[in-house]
Enzyme design. Structure first.
Site, mmCIF file in Angstrom:
data_model
loop_
_atom_site.group_PDB
_atom_site.id
_atom_site.type_symbol
_atom_site.label_atom_id
_atom_site.label_comp_id
_atom_site.label_asym_id
_atom_site.label_seq_id
_atom_site.Cartn_x
_atom_site.Cartn_y
_atom_site.Cartn_z
ATOM 1 N N LYS A 181 0.871 -1.281 0.034
ATOM 2 C CA LYS A 181 0.082 0.015 0.082
ATOM 3 C C LYS A 181 0.876 1.085 0.031
ATOM 4 O O LYS A 181 1.591 1.551 0.968
ATOM 5 C CB LYS A 181 -1.002 0.101 1.216
ATOM 6 C CG LYS A 181 -1.995 1.159 1.123
ATOM 7 C CD LYS A 181 -2.524 1.541 2.456
ATOM 8 C CE LYS A 181 -1.755 2.635 2.876
ATOM 9 N NZ LYS A 181 -1.774 3.961 2.394
ATOM 10 N N GLU A 256 10.471 1.723 10.065
ATOM 11 C CA GLU A 256 11.343 2.788 9.769
ATOM 12 C C GLU A 256 10.907 3.935 9.809
ATOM 13 O O GLU A 256 9.998 4.273 9.087
ATOM 14 C CB GLU A 256 12.101 2.598 8.386
ATOM 15 C CG GLU A 256 13.434 3.180 8.099
ATOM 16 C CD GLU A 256 13.213 4.650 8.093
ATOM 17 O OE1 GLU A 256 13.626 5.507 8.822
ATOM 18 O OE2 GLU A 256 12.943 5.050 6.993
ATOM 19 N N CYS A 290 13.701 11.399 6.039
ATOM 20 C CA CYS A 290 13.816 11.256 7.258
ATOM 21 C C CYS A 290 15.107 11.306 7.765
ATOM 22 O O CYS A 290 15.425 11.519 8.851
ATOM 23 C CB CYS A 290 13.395 9.667 7.555
ATOM 24 S SG CYS A 290 14.241 8.566 6.586
ATOM 25 N N GLU A 394 9.906 16.272 14.856
ATOM 26 C CA GLU A 394 10.175 16.161 13.480
ATOM 27 C C GLU A 394 9.178 17.012 12.767
ATOM 28 O O GLU A 394 8.136 16.924 12.947
ATOM 29 C CB GLU A 394 10.051 14.622 12.934
ATOM 30 C CG GLU A 394 10.400 14.496 11.477
ATOM 31 C CD GLU A 394 10.279 13.350 11.095
ATOM 32 O OE1 GLU A 394 11.328 12.658 10.467
ATOM 33 O OE2 GLU A 394 9.200 12.425 11.247
#
Length: 490
Positions: A181, A256, A290, A394
């Site tokens: 997905k 991750e 990231c 973040e």
């Protein structure tokens, strides 16, 4: 006579299940981030579509898992050939769908997507297993590795095809079948790749792609009892939900997740190279990687010089129409994400920080078609507390914060002072120092005097809230297989 409004035509995607494209009753709008306009309709799949995809993957598993690694590698290499043969179409589509520059898609995303298949086609042929003798008992022990079954793969919107193929390639190379997905915001290149599957010799059901949102399609996939393994790249909040939903089934998980990555710069660093690389590590792909640097700690004796030169270099990092080869950055992924990133800059300002360039300081002169796009120039902040949300959370946009430090001990403590632990960079000519910091920084990857240099054989992943498990040559091989110990008495 008044003109009737022009009817828009949209690109309409379909799920890929059992080697066939299957239409969906409901769709989600997908936007071109550089214009802010809807241009694509993505299937809004749910349990019904996921169940069909899992059934197709289960049916294909016995034959695919029985093939030799060499036979599977041939198919992966053929798929890489076909991506390369259609390189320009993939580049243009990735830029339009994600907002990134054509140049970034051309130099990073699509070449790496093809290479992921080549790398794992080769890597899968070179693993060995263990063997031990127990002569005194007349026994020989050895291990074998077997594919797990149906792998559920969920990939993010920042590097769409790049990170999707980073999961599909090792999963099918090791003999699993997959239900993947992609992000509903960036589904086009995954759909384009599905068109190449049959030509590459991928048997029906080996790769199934179901499009849709996390709460519907993603949830149905991670909670499916016949999917024993989930590999996810995305946010820590979503990972928590995946862990909860998959827990009753004891699934293997690879997660991750995000980063709040520090750069630690000492007075003996090569300042010219350091600034050039740290601007790139802070703002590449609109800061939507990231691994991007979002906290820069600079030794106090060079802090003022570094800050001045860094801001000047950041201002030269151009933002604008993704098709313009002179631009380094394109648009952020969505209006909501742009507003989120801007809110962090506003928060920093309200806390007394200095915004040196970028948001609210520098005007973006955009071409007329892009004036409603989701653009934001590289933004540099100083005078912010480590306790601020701006330094702890973040942001995932073109924003970085610069702070002075006095001692090595302080730099390490501040570098480690967040809940994330994905990557870090250290800049110094002192060999002993870079080794010391590399040992002490709580990060899965530490670069010294460089950034984003990757050997795909080595482990990739983070510590703390940045993830669970690792990806890479041997690590992906171990994740996508189960080890079995066998003892033979003779």
């Amino acid at each position: 006579m008044p003109k009737s409004p022009e009817k828009r035509s949209y690109l309409v995607l379909e799920n890929y299940i059992g080697g066939k494209f299957v239409s969906c009753r409901n769709h989600i709008d997908s936007y071109d981030p550089s214009t802010g306009e809807v241009y694509c309709k993505v299937p809004d799949s749910g349990k019904e579509e996921v169940d069909a995809a899992v059934a197709a993957a289960r049916a294909a598993f016995p034959d695919w898992s029985a093939r030799s690694p060499q036979q599977r590698a041939e198919v992966l290499n053929k798929l890489a050939d076909l991506i390369e043969a259609n390189m320009e179409e993939f580049i243009q589509a990735e830029s339009k769908d994600q907002g990134k520059t054509v140049t970034f898609a051309q130099t990073v995303d699509i070449p790496r997507s093809a290479y992921n298949f080549r790398f794992f086609a080769s890597s899968v042929l070179h693993h060995t297993t263990d063997c031990s003798q127990m002569d005194h008992m007349g026994c020989l022990n050895y291990t074998v590795r077997c594919p797990v079954g149906v792998a559920g793969l969920i990939s993010p919107w920042n590097l769409p095809l790049y990170l999707l193929t980073w999961k599909i390639a090792p999963a099918i190379a090791t003999g699993n079948t997959v239900v993947a997905k992609p992000s509903e915001m960036t589904s086009v290149t995954a759909w384009m790749m599905c068109k190449l599957m049959g030509q590459a010799g991928v048997p029906p059901g080996v790769v199934n792609i179901v499009f849709g949102t996390g709460p519907r399609a993603g949830d149905a996939l991670v909670s499916h009892p016949e999917v024993p393994l989930i590999s996810f790249t995305g946010s820590s909040a979503t990972a928590q939900r995946i862990t909860e939903r998959s827990a009753p089934y004891c699934k293997k998980l690879s997660l991750e997740l995000g980063g709040k990555n520090p750069a630690i710069i000492f007075a003996d660093a090569d300042l010219e190279q350091c600034i050039e690389t740290t601007v790139r590590s802070s703002f590449s792909n609109q800061g939507e990687i990231c691994l991007c640097t979002s906290r820069i700690y600079v030794e106090r004796s060079i802090y003022s010089e570094f800050l001045e030169k860094f801001v000047a270099a950041a201002r030269k990092w151009k933002t604008g129409a993704p098709s313009d080869p002179n631009n380094h950055n394109g648009a952020l992924i969505s209006k909501e994400h742009l507003e989120k990133v801007r809110s962090f800059v506003a928060l920093a300002k309200s806390e007394g920080a200095v915004i040196h360039c970028g948001e609210g300081v520098d005007h973006l002169d955009l071409p007329e078609p892009n004036k409603s796009g989701y653009f934001m120039p590289p933004t540099v902040i100083s005078g912010i507390s480590d306790r601020s949300r701006v330094m702890q959370e973040e942001i995932f946009g073109p924003v970085t914060c610069i702070c002075p430090f006095d001692t090595e001990e302080e730099a390490v403590a501040r570098g480690n002072g967040v809940r994330y632990g994905l990557s870090a960079t250290v800049w110094s000519r002192d060999v002993g120092r870079v080794h010391r910091l590399a040992q002490r920084l709580q990060a899965g990857l530490v670069w010294t005097n460089c950034w984003l240099v990757r050997d795909l054989n080595l482990p990739f992943g983070g510590m703390k809230h940045s993830g669970v498990g690792r990806e890479g040559g041997k690590d992906s091989y171990h994740f996508f297989t189960e080890v079995k110990s066998i003892t033979i008495k003779h």
